[in-house]
Enzyme design. Structure first.
Site, PDB file in Angstrom:
ATOM      1  N   THR A  68       2.522   6.840   2.001  1.00  0.00           N
ATOM      2  CA  THR A  68       3.558   7.678   2.593  1.00  0.00           C
ATOM      3  C   THR A  68       4.681   7.956   1.595  1.00  0.00           C
ATOM      4  OG1 THR A  68       3.113   6.846   4.811  1.00  0.00           O
ATOM      5  CG2 THR A  68       5.281   7.797   4.427  1.00  0.00           C
ATOM      6  N   GLN A  88       7.886  -5.793  47.141  1.00  0.00           N
ATOM      7  CA  GLN A  88       6.804  -4.841  46.899  1.00  0.00           C
ATOM      8  C   GLN A  88       6.982  -4.065  45.601  1.00  0.00           C
ATOM      9  OE1 GLN A  88       6.329  -2.328  50.336  1.00  0.00           O
ATOM     10  NE2 GLN A  88       5.719  -4.024  51.678  1.00  0.00           N
ATOM     11  N   PHE A 128       0.858  -1.185   0.000  1.00  0.00           N
ATOM     12  CA  PHE A 128       0.000   0.000   0.000  1.00  0.00           C
ATOM     13  C   PHE A 128       0.889   1.227   0.000  1.00  0.00           C
ATOM     14  CE2 PHE A 128      -2.671   3.168   2.198  1.00  0.00           C
ATOM     15  CZ  PHE A 128      -3.905   2.992   1.599  1.00  0.00           C
ATOM     16  N   GLU A 143       0.482   4.505  10.665  1.00  0.00           N
ATOM     17  CA  GLU A 143      -0.986   4.647  10.669  1.00  0.00           C
ATOM     18  C   GLU A 143      -1.433   5.813  11.539  1.00  0.00           C
ATOM     19  OE1 GLU A 143      -1.667   2.864   8.447  1.00  0.00           O
ATOM     20  OE2 GLU A 143      -0.683   0.941   8.584  1.00  0.00           O
ATOM     21  N   ASN A 166      -8.034   3.571   8.401  1.00  0.00           N
ATOM     22  CA  ASN A 166      -8.874   3.337   9.565  1.00  0.00           C
ATOM     23  C   ASN A 166      -9.008   1.846   9.851  1.00  0.00           C
ATOM     24  OD1 ASN A 166     -10.501   4.803  11.567  1.00  0.00           O
ATOM     25  ND2 ASN A 166     -12.199   3.610  10.736  1.00  0.00           N
TER      26      ASN A 166
END
Length: 398
Positions: free
Chosen positions: A145, A293, A142, A377, A254
């Site tokens: 960018t 702890q 894809f 993204e 998205n």
């Protein structure tokens, strides 16, 4: 005995809130199938691949993932599994619990390249590409960018010009493209006189090349490339016909961001479970370090953030399955879950001490990978502005 008086189930440190009870049998089956494949096929090799900075078996892995039904699994028809959004999310969680690079392979294939064709392509384009991509025989990438334009895709320089005979000629560069140099087809977005459009560029087209990007410190077990388009001539029907403008690529992003919402939980879970196992077996001062702890405080905080992130992912998945998920809500998930996974990775590294930097454990590898996941993204800043605009109604992008 009534439900109110029945004793609660035993506490499970790996599912402390009982989130597993919120899944149905089919969802658990999908999750467990992907988890087994990752454990058997990838986990024994991933540290070596990461150190070598390569994914040498990517084509075999793609075909195996196709056999699992994991490629484009949330899409309908054309050989796709037609799975629910939650099932797809659980698959992404398990894949990224193994490695972000493996989840990226699946996300780019299904949520970016295949989704673009499925949502915006012609019937001929769908028939030509989607069955082969769903089976893993063809890998897709894809191209959005660019070297000088990441968060601002509206300023892209890649250009497509239509010639008198109807052909398109593309010129430009794309950067940081997952799967690029092994892809059989690239979905490339370019400026035209009509607006931004998507084009399907088959590998081997004259003028098109995809040199691999080397020397990465993150996502090393993943193929990342530059796309070079020098006078690439395509027929008229190479353009995606059903969308003009940025809503085309943004709709795909998205989908991919939704997968990241779940995937980040997987990376965080791997780091937390590694730290928990280590803390209960590593002894210092005569007892396991999990009995101190400060270590327990770290484990409690890691578990808390991990469970919150998981519940957020599941909530968004249920909304997507109900057709009620908004892009702004995906930004909430991407922004929160990646950020919290990074915090879990850092805390887990401190629990492991010096061993935390060793690839015998997955923590440092996840920490490095999440630096990339934080950026791609949509950067933190972009998702903050998306949420800010949704809250105020005011656009702060410009």
């Amino acid at each position: 005995m009534s439900a109110l008086s029945a004793p609660p189930p035993a506490f499970d440190p790996r599912d402390p809130l009982g989130v597993d009870d919120l899944l149905d049998d089919e969802e658990r089956a999908v999750r467990d199938t992907v988890r087994r494949w990752c454990a058997e096929r990838v986990a024994p090799r991933i540290a070596d691949w990461f150190e070598r900075g390569e994914l040498p078996e990517i084509r075999e892995l793609a075909r195996e993932l196709g056999q699992l039904g994991a490629l484009g699994m949330h899409l309908e028809g054309y050989g796709c599994a037609g799975a629910s959004a939650v099932q797809y999310g659980l698959a992404c969680l398990e894949l990224e619990a193994c490695d972000s690079g493996i989840r990226s392979l699946v996300s780019v294939q299904g949520s970016l390249a295949m989704y673009a064709i499925h949502r915006w392509g012609s019937e001929q384009q769908k028939q030509q590409w989607l069955p082969a991509m769903a089976s893993g025989e063809v890998i897709g990438c894809f191209g959005l960018t660019e070297p000088d334009h990441g968060s601002d895709p509206a300023s892209m320089r890649t250009r497509a010009k239509r010639e008198a005979g109807g052909d398109w000629v593309l010129d430009g560069r794309k950067m940081w493209i997952t799967n690029g140099s092994v892809a059989g087809v690239a979905v490339v977005w370019a400026r035209t006189d009509e607006g931004v459009r998507g084009f399907l560029v088959p590998a081997g087209t004259p003028g098109f090349s995809a040199p691999e990007i080397r020397h990465k410190a993150s996502l090393r077990a993943s193929v990342t490339s530059e796309l070079v388009l020098d006078g690439v001539r395509l027929p008229a029907d190479a353009a995606l016909p059903d969308v003009i403008g940025l809503r085309g690529p943004l709709s795909c992003l998205n989908q991919a961001r939704y997968g990241i919402v779940w995937g980040a939980v997987g990376a965080g879970r791997s780091c937390f479970e590694t730290a928990l196992d280590y803390a209960t077996t590593r002894e210092q001062f005569g007892r396991p370090i999990g009995g101190f702890q400060l270590t327990q405080a770290k484990l409690a905080d890691m578990s808390l953030e991990l469970q919150k992130a998981l519940l957020l992912a599941l909530h968004l998945g249920r909304r997507m399955d109900a057709g009620r998920l908004r892009p702004e809500q995906v930004s909430y998930g991407k922004l929160n879950n990646v950020r919290e996974a990074m915090g879990i990775a850092r805390a887990a590294r401190t629990v492991l001490g010096a061993n935390g930097i060793s690839h015998e454990y997955p923590v440092m590898r996840h920490a490095a990978n999440l630096e990339s996941v934080l950026t791609y993204e949509g950067t933190v800043e972009m998702h903050q502005l998306i949420v800010g605009k949704a809250l105020t109604g005011l656009d702060a992008f410009h």
